[in-house]
Write a protein that holds these residues in place. Structure first.
Motif, mmCIF file in Angstrom:
data_model
loop_
_atom_site.group_PDB
_atom_site.id
_atom_site.type_symbol
_atom_site.label_atom_id
_atom_site.label_comp_id
_atom_site.label_asym_id
_atom_site.label_seq_id
_atom_site.Cartn_x
_atom_site.Cartn_y
_atom_site.Cartn_z
ATOM 1 N N GLU A 394 -9.909 31.355 -34.788
ATOM 2 C CA GLU A 394 -11.096 31.177 -33.581
ATOM 3 C C GLU A 394 -12.225 29.715 -34.004
ATOM 4 O OE1 GLU A 394 -15.190 31.795 -33.755
ATOM 5 O OE2 GLU A 394 -15.048 33.009 -32.044
ATOM 6 N N GLY A 395 -10.801 28.300 -33.293
ATOM 7 C CA GLY A 395 -11.471 27.167 -33.666
ATOM 8 C C GLY A 395 -10.584 25.474 -33.904
ATOM 9 N N SER A 396 -9.260 27.081 -34.068
ATOM 10 C CA SER A 396 -8.076 26.392 -35.340
ATOM 11 C C SER A 396 -6.571 26.487 -34.651
ATOM 12 C CB SER A 396 -9.087 26.492 -36.276
ATOM 13 O OG SER A 396 -8.492 27.398 -36.852
ATOM 14 N N SER A 397 -6.883 27.540 -33.292
ATOM 15 C CA SER A 397 -5.855 27.738 -32.898
ATOM 16 C C SER A 397 -5.858 27.849 -31.431
ATOM 17 C CB SER A 397 -5.238 29.027 -33.548
ATOM 18 O OG SER A 397 -4.173 28.726 -32.858
ATOM 19 N N PRO A 398 -4.747 27.608 -30.594
ATOM 20 C CA PRO A 398 -5.133 27.349 -28.959
ATOM 21 C C PRO A 398 -4.607 28.975 -28.894
ATOM 22 C CG PRO A 398 -2.852 26.390 -29.710
ATOM 23 C CD PRO A 398 -4.226 26.305 -31.195
ATOM 24 N N ALA A 399 -4.713 29.860 -30.293
ATOM 25 C CA ALA A 399 -3.362 30.941 -29.358
ATOM 26 C C ALA A 399 -4.581 32.532 -28.790
ATOM 27 C CB ALA A 399 -3.267 31.848 -30.689
ATOM 28 N N ALA A 400 -4.636 32.564 -27.589
ATOM 29 C CA ALA A 400 -6.358 33.480 -27.044
ATOM 30 C C ALA A 400 -4.756 34.872 -26.927
ATOM 31 C CB ALA A 400 -6.267 32.557 -25.986
ATOM 32 N N VAL A 401 -5.926 35.959 -26.537
ATOM 33 C CA VAL A 401 -5.919 37.044 -25.745
ATOM 34 C C VAL A 401 -6.851 37.088 -24.410
ATOM 35 C CG1 VAL A 401 -4.544 37.890 -28.029
ATOM 36 C CG2 VAL A 401 -7.289 38.347 -27.537
ATOM 37 N N ARG A 402 -6.509 38.349 -23.820
ATOM 38 C CA ARG A 402 -6.747 38.170 -22.027
ATOM 39 C C ARG A 402 -6.494 39.651 -22.562
ATOM 40 N NH1 ARG A 402 -4.887 33.872 -18.816
ATOM 41 N NH2 ARG A 402 -3.083 35.246 -18.684
ATOM 42 N N PHE A 403 -7.643 40.251 -22.174
ATOM 43 C CA PHE A 403 -7.686 41.789 -21.782
ATOM 44 C C PHE A 403 -8.088 41.166 -19.722
ATOM 45 C CE2 PHE A 403 -8.650 40.955 -26.075
ATOM 46 C CZ PHE A 403 -7.226 42.528 -26.622
ATOM 47 N N PHE A 404 -7.747 42.913 -19.543
ATOM 48 C CA PHE A 404 -8.269 43.231 -17.902
ATOM 49 C C PHE A 404 -9.994 43.461 -17.939
ATOM 50 C CE2 PHE A 404 -3.744 43.189 -16.905
ATOM 51 C CZ PHE A 404 -3.911 42.528 -16.024
ATOM 52 N N ALA A 405 -10.963 43.116 -17.834
ATOM 53 C CA ALA A 405 -12.127 43.420 -17.567
ATOM 54 C C ALA A 405 -12.837 45.040 -16.313
ATOM 55 C CB ALA A 405 -13.004 42.493 -17.245
ATOM 56 N N ILE A 406 -13.931 44.683 -17.126
ATOM 57 C CA ILE A 406 -14.108 46.140 -15.975
ATOM 58 C C ILE A 406 -13.488 45.856 -14.494
ATOM 59 C CG2 ILE A 406 -15.182 47.630 -17.703
ATOM 60 C CD1 ILE A 406 -17.808 46.420 -16.360
ATOM 61 N N ASP A 407 -14.429 44.440 -14.096
ATOM 62 C CA ASP A 407 -13.928 44.380 -12.751
ATOM 63 C C ASP A 407 -12.724 43.405 -12.326
ATOM 64 O OD1 ASP A 407 -13.796 41.712 -14.353
ATOM 65 O OD2 ASP A 407 -15.221 40.776 -12.901
ATOM 66 N N ALA A 408 -11.413 44.851 -12.892
ATOM 67 C CA ALA A 408 -9.958 43.647 -12.845
ATOM 68 C C ALA A 408 -10.164 44.612 -11.204
ATOM 69 C CB ALA A 408 -9.168 44.636 -13.645
ATOM 70 N N ALA A 409 -8.947 43.876 -10.587
ATOM 71 C CA ALA A 409 -8.428 44.219 -9.483
ATOM 72 C C ALA A 409 -7.660 45.636 -9.626
ATOM 73 C CB ALA A 409 -7.693 43.986 -9.079
ATOM 74 N N ASP A 410 -6.978 46.426 -10.177
ATOM 75 C CA ASP A 410 -6.226 47.200 -10.553
ATOM 76 C C ASP A 410 -7.116 48.041 -11.484
ATOM 77 O OD1 ASP A 410 -4.515 49.581 -10.444
ATOM 78 O OD2 ASP A 410 -2.583 48.063 -11.935
ATOM 79 N N PRO A 411 -7.991 49.044 -10.405
ATOM 80 C CA PRO A 411 -8.334 50.388 -11.655
ATOM 81 C C PRO A 411 -7.365 51.111 -12.899
ATOM 82 C CG PRO A 411 -8.009 51.127 -9.648
ATOM 83 C CD PRO A 411 -7.306 49.693 -9.452
ATOM 84 N N ALA A 412 -5.750 50.839 -13.451
ATOM 85 C CA ALA A 412 -5.298 51.868 -13.485
ATOM 86 C C ALA A 412 -5.400 50.863 -15.526
ATOM 87 C CB ALA A 412 -3.886 51.200 -13.644
#
Lengths: 430, 378
Positions: A394-412
């Motif tokens: 955290e704060g020392s690398s641009p690497a990031a992960v992303r997850f679909f949230a509960i309001d994601a368009a696709d319920p799946a």
């Protein structure tokens, strides 16, 4: 038979009886269970809780300014530019010549800034420059580091060093010579402070990390000669310090050194939450589990399934560890960004995931121990059932992960909590 | 004095050396609320309990205590070694019990007694493994469960000699005890499944009244009968009542006949209404009333220190109160015993061996009991 005989018989019989019992201890019932061990079976039920929680959000700006460890220096074209600031608000302005009394410093020579520089996996270019700028401006707000960016100009360059890959040794201490004339002006002016902005430059992408200041540690320091008399010892190992902000008290120390993220890729998108990147983002998830789950059943397995959304950009093939923290801030802390700092150590009641930003798919967080713990908390407690995700870089690398949230368009692809539980039962009553 | 000290030290040491009670629930004899130890003294057990109705050291018939000497203390130690055969595999287990203790004293025609005996012994430990389908995957698990404790019968009894042909007795019973159970099911660390661990204390409380009579219509012939009628009994789980039933009523009739000089034949029939305990357990437990038939003999043996020893043998058949898979368990036993008088009849050591064969639910179980009883008449 006499009493003596009685004693003899007794003394013989008791150890005999004890010996009979002692040599037969056998616990393992093997094949007789579960056939002959009724009442010990458990019924397992599986359920999926959707939505898995009630709130998810990305909170940006971590670590808090001044708490970065390590400090990042990066220049990766248009996609990334990260610099660092080190403050030397307290300088040595007096010295004692040999055989004399304390005198103000009037001459400064051979000044240099020392930093420990390490590559941390990023390739070292054939040639790169480490530049030091005088970014002193006490009129600026301390908590807005981007305000210093205009000060990284050639006119304020007070030192630089060219480093070749052949001569670079990883994790070595690098000395950046500082302009003696400028340093003399600063040291001889009691009102003057020295705040150095560090920037790395190369014709290709370059990224390094430097060790920040810590008391007695291996952080940045400056040194300079105060006399032409070489027998006078130089000012050496002068550690960083910060005099501002003056309020709140004790906060100034956090501003000794910090990062300045000038340019960084934005990984935030609608319908997702992100963790990592620059400035560092944390994922905040608040649960509102049904009461029956925490109060009335024994949870055997609780798995939070998150669908990872690929992130393309700098360091997207790096492996990072996604740390999970339990939030301990109570409901009176309404600022989620602050609440996301009041957390337990990582890994408590949960697992740690190793993820690659550009990957995709379902990721599983084991939460059964956490759900059990929440079940033990008094239902009237004001501590919300929440967790925070952050990356180990955290704060020392641009690497990031992303997850679909509960309001994601696709319920799946929305998060779901898979729970296996057994209805509460008292064992042992026939 | 030094010698007496050594005797005491030896007794204490022997007691400490005795292992704790360990067994397995995975036996057909200890289902439900446990194994009915029978409330038989070692002396009575040598003759299969056939003479228990008139045995002063078996806490069954309160009238029988009048048979004791002026003062008497008796205690018993009884390990059992079992082999349960399931699916072609033999599982050995062992349990150690101290099933009876009693002290009696006589004042004129009255005899008083206080004692405690094991009504149902529920001490076992078992460990085994299985696999559970959790979230669509079979996950191996290890189970370790145990129970320690018993339902004990604390009796205060008084017997009265009406005349040389008839004695009567009255007993007040407090049934109390505790089962401390542990249940642990653990999964491999890598499975990501939380285990289950539970400790529960079950407590029993109940009262009962017993009446008894011993008649000697003529020399060499003794008839005895007793009745224990139960009051209510509760089962508490961690101090909260979870079940209510009755102390099982028991009725028994026995006969001793000195058929030939030096040899007595005994017989006993006993019926216990264990189903009165039904409210204490869950629906899963199968409870049956139990009938016991016993036939035995006591034969005068060689003299030891001027007093005759006794040689005993007997056969017993009974049903057990708690079934296996809904099937009632039957137990047959062959017994053999010795009674060794000590110190000019001031003490007695009774040793009994019992071979018990149990069947139920298609499972066989064999057990050896070794029972050692000590009686002191100061």
């Amino acid at each position: 038979m006499s009493w003596r005989s009685l004693r003899r018989w007794t003394l013989l019989a008791l150890p005999l009886a004890a010996a009979i019992g002692a040599c037969t201890e056998q616990l393992d019932t093997g094949a007789s269970c579960p056939l002959l061990c009724p009442g010990q079976e458990i019924v397992i039920r599986d359920t999926v809780i959707e939505p898995a929680y009630v709130l998810d959000t990305s909170l940006v700006g971590y670590p808090i300014q001044g708490l970065e460890f390590p400090l990042l220096l990066a220049a990766r074209g248009d996609t990334m530019d990260v610099r660092a600031v080190v403050r030397f608000d307290t300088l040595q302005r007096f010295f004692t010549p040999r055989g004399d009394t304390l005198q103000p410093i009037t001459a400064v020579d051979s000044a240099f800034l020392t930093v420990r520089l390490y590559r941390n996996g990023f390739p070292v270019p054939d040639q790169f420059f480490l530049e030091a700028y005088d970014v002193t401006d006490t009129t600026l707000v301390d908590s807005l580091p981007l305000a210093l960016v205009p000060l990284f100009v050639p006119a304020r360059l007070i030192g630089a060093i060219r480093i070749d890959s052949a001569s670079y040794s990883d994790s070595s201490r690098v000395r950046i010579p500082l302009d003696s004339a400028i340093m003399r002006q600063i040291v001889t002016n009691p009102q003057r402070r020295l705040r150095i902005g560090l920037k790395v430059r190369s014709s290709v992408s370059v990224q390094f990390k430097i060790t920040p200041y810590s008391p007695g540690g291996d952080g940045p320091s400056i040194a300079y000669r105060v006399s032409t008399d070489t027998t006078v010892p130089r000012v050496a190992g002068l550690e960083p310090s910060s005099a501002t902000p003056r309020t709140p008290v004790f906060v100034a120390g956090d501003f000794v050194d910090y990062s300045v993220v000038v340019v960084a890729p934005n990984v935030l998108t609608p319908g997702t939450f992100s963790v990592g990147g620059l400035p560092g983002a944390r994922g905040y998830l608040r649960f509102n589990l049904p009461r029956w789950l925490t109060d009335s059943v024994a949870v055997l397995r609780a798995r939070l399934e998150l669908t990872q959304d690929p992130v393309r950009g700098p360091s997207d093939t790096d492996t990072l560890r996604l740390l999970t923290h339990l939030v301990v801030a109570n409901n009176t802390v309404t600022d989620l960004r602050r609440a996301a700092t009041l957390i337990t150590a990582s890994g408590l009641f949960t697992n740690t995931m190793r993820l690659v930003p550009r990957d995709s798919g379902v990721r599983v967080l084991e939460m059964n121990a956490l759900v059990r713990q929440w079940g033990l908390i008094d239902s009237t407690s004001s501590v919300p059932s929440a967790i925070v995700f952050r990356t180990d870089t955290e704060g020392s690398s641009p690497a990031a992960v992303r997850f679909f949230a509960i309001d994601a368009a696709d319920p799946a692809v929305r998060p779901r909590l898979r729970v296996s539980y057994t209805p509460s039962k008292i064992f042992g009553r026939p | 004095m030094p010698r007496l000290f050594h005797v005491r030290r030896g007794l204490v040491l022997a007691w400490l050396l005795a292992p704790s009670a360990l067994s397995a629930q995975g036996s057909i004899g200890s289902q439900g609320f446990g194994y009915p130890a029978g409330q038989l003294s070692a002396g009575a057990l040598g003759a299969a309990g056939a003479g228990a109705e008139s045995d002063p050291n078996s806490p069954i018939n309160p009238a029988a205590i009048t048979q004791n000497a002026r003062y008497n203390i008796s205690v018993q130690f009884q390990p059992e070694f079992r082999r349960t055969s399931v699916g072609g595999q033999d599982i050995n287990s062992a349990v150690m019990r101290f099933p009876t203790f009693q002290a009696t004293g006589t004042f004129r025609r009255f005899t008083g007694a206080v004692g405690v005996s094991t009504l149902l012994d529920r001490t076992w430990v078992n460990r085994y493994s299985d696999s559970l389908l959790i979230g669509g995957s079979w996950i191996p698990s290890e189970i370790q469960t145990s129970s320690a404790g018993a339902l004990s019968d604390v009796r205060a009894a008084v017997g009265y000699v009406l005349n040389k042909h008839v004695q009567v007795g009255l007993g007040l019973h407090g049934l109390a005890g505790e089962n401390r159970t542990e249940f642990n099911r653990v999964f491999p660390d890598t499975a990501g499944v939380g285990g289950i661990s539970q400790s529960t204390a079950f407590g029993f409380a109940g009262t009962a009244l017993s009446l008894g009579v011993v008649t000697i219509p003529r020399d060499g012939l003794v008839f005895a009968a007793s009745l224990r009628t139960g009051g209510s009994m509760t089962l508490e789980e961690n101090r909260a009542e979870v079940g209510r039933g009755r102390v099982p009523t028991r009725v028994g009739v026995g006969m001793n006949w000195l058929a030939i000089p030096g040899a007595a034949i005994s017989a006993r029939v006993d019926r216990t209404l264990w189903t009165q305990m039904e409210g204490l357990g869950t629906n899963a437990v199968s409870i049956f009333d139990a009938t016991e038939l016993a036939l035995g003999t006591d034969i005068l043996g060689p003299k030891l220190g001027g007093t005759n020893s006794l040689v005993r043998a007997g056969v017993r058949t009974r049903t057990l109160p708690f079934g296996v898979n809904g099937d009632q368990v039957r137990e047959r036993a062959f017994t053999f015993g010795l009674g060794l008088p000590l110190g000019r009849s001031r003490g007695q050591v009774d040793i009994a061996a019992q071979r018990a064969l149990r069947t139920g639910g298609g499972i066989d179980e064999r057990g050896w009991f070794v029972s050692v009883g000590f009686g002191i008449r100061p």
